[in-house]
Design a protein around this motif. Structure first.
Motif, PDB file in Angstrom:
ATOM      1  N   TYR A  12       1.215  -0.025   1.014  1.00  0.00           N
ATOM      2  CA  TYR A  12       1.273   0.826   2.199  1.00  0.00           C
ATOM      3  C   TYR A  12       0.540   0.162   3.368  1.00  0.00           C
ATOM      4  O   TYR A  12       0.883   0.418   4.517  1.00  0.00           O
ATOM      5  N   MET A  15       3.025  -1.725   5.595  1.00  0.00           N
ATOM      6  CA  MET A  15       4.197  -1.040   6.153  1.00  0.00           C
ATOM      7  C   MET A  15       4.120  -1.007   7.680  1.00  0.00           C
ATOM      8  O   MET A  15       3.054  -0.783   8.254  1.00  0.00           O
ATOM      9  N   ARG A  17       5.759   1.190   9.597  1.00  0.00           N
ATOM     10  CA  ARG A  17       5.681   2.588  10.019  1.00  0.00           C
ATOM     11  C   ARG A  17       5.183   3.438   8.863  1.00  0.00           C
ATOM     12  O   ARG A  17       5.584   3.235   7.726  1.00  0.00           O
ATOM     13  N   LEU A  18       4.317   4.382   9.191  1.00  0.00           N
ATOM     14  CA  LEU A  18       3.783   5.303   8.189  1.00  0.00           C
ATOM     15  C   LEU A  18       3.936   6.728   8.696  1.00  0.00           C
ATOM     16  O   LEU A  18       3.826   6.961   9.907  1.00  0.00           O
ATOM     17  N   VAL A  23      -1.452  10.511   3.465  1.00  0.00           N
ATOM     18  CA  VAL A  23      -1.980   9.386   2.699  1.00  0.00           C
ATOM     19  C   VAL A  23      -1.867   9.703   1.217  1.00  0.00           C
ATOM     20  O   VAL A  23      -1.778  10.870   0.826  1.00  0.00           O
ATOM     21  N   PRO A  62      -3.637   7.224   8.532  1.00  0.00           N
ATOM     22  CA  PRO A  62      -3.003   6.530   7.409  1.00  0.00           C
ATOM     23  C   PRO A  62      -3.175   5.008   7.475  1.00  0.00           C
ATOM     24  O   PRO A  62      -3.548   4.388   6.491  1.00  0.00           O
ATOM     25  N   ARG A  63      -2.942   4.416   8.635  1.00  0.00           N
ATOM     26  CA  ARG A  63      -3.054   2.964   8.768  1.00  0.00           C
ATOM     27  C   ARG A  63      -4.493   2.489   8.510  1.00  0.00           C
ATOM     28  O   ARG A  63      -4.726   1.538   7.783  1.00  0.00           O
TER      29      ARG A  63
END
Length: 154
Positions: A12, A15, A17-18, A23, A62-63
């Protein structure tokens, strides 16, 4: 018997895009061959990292989380994959760093059979927990890390 006796890392952190505000942790990020006993430890480390990320706010959560979690996951991943590649029935060629780590781990495990303290020190050095600020209580050379030997009279 475990359903998935293998290692799987879902990247992840790489990626483009999230989904915002979503999460996953634990086996949903990286699942390990259960023989190594790393899954719950890595999940606990990820939970600690998630807490740190949440304290910093929810912007790009998330990132930030997946990138921060990738560092300790990588340590456990390299240990598990390197150990697997040391087995003759596993196909693949371990890298030089994996061969050196396997040789060092073998040396530490042999020493741990003589005294527990070297094994405890190795675990603290190699473990991802030390890289996330989780503290370990050091009992010194005596305390709970001492090994008592039993002799059999039979």
């Amino acid at each position: 018997m475990h359903q998935y006796p293998s290692n799987r890392w879902r990247r992840y952190d790489k990626m483009a895009r999230l989904p915002e505000g979503f999460v996953v942790i634990g086996d949903a990020v990286c699942s390990f061959n259960p023989v190594y006993g790393q899954g719950m430890t890595v999940a606990a480390i990820e939970a600690t990292i998630l807490g740190q990320c949440l304290r910093a706010g929810d912007v790009d959560l998330p990132r930030r989380f997946f990138r921060a979690a990738a560092k300790p996951v990588r340590v456990a991943w390299q240990t598990a994959v390197g150990s697997d590649l040391a087995l003759p029935e596993v196909q693949g060629r371990p890298s030089l760093s994996m061969r050196l780590t396997n040789a060092y781990t073998e040396h530490v495990l042999r020493a741990a059979g003589i005294a527990a303290a070297p094994g405890v020190r190795h675990t603290r050095r190699a473990g991802a927990a030390a890289r996330t600020g989780i503290r370990h209580r050091d009992t010194g050379s005596h305390g709970s890390s001492a090994v008592s030997r039993r002799t059999s009279s039979a």
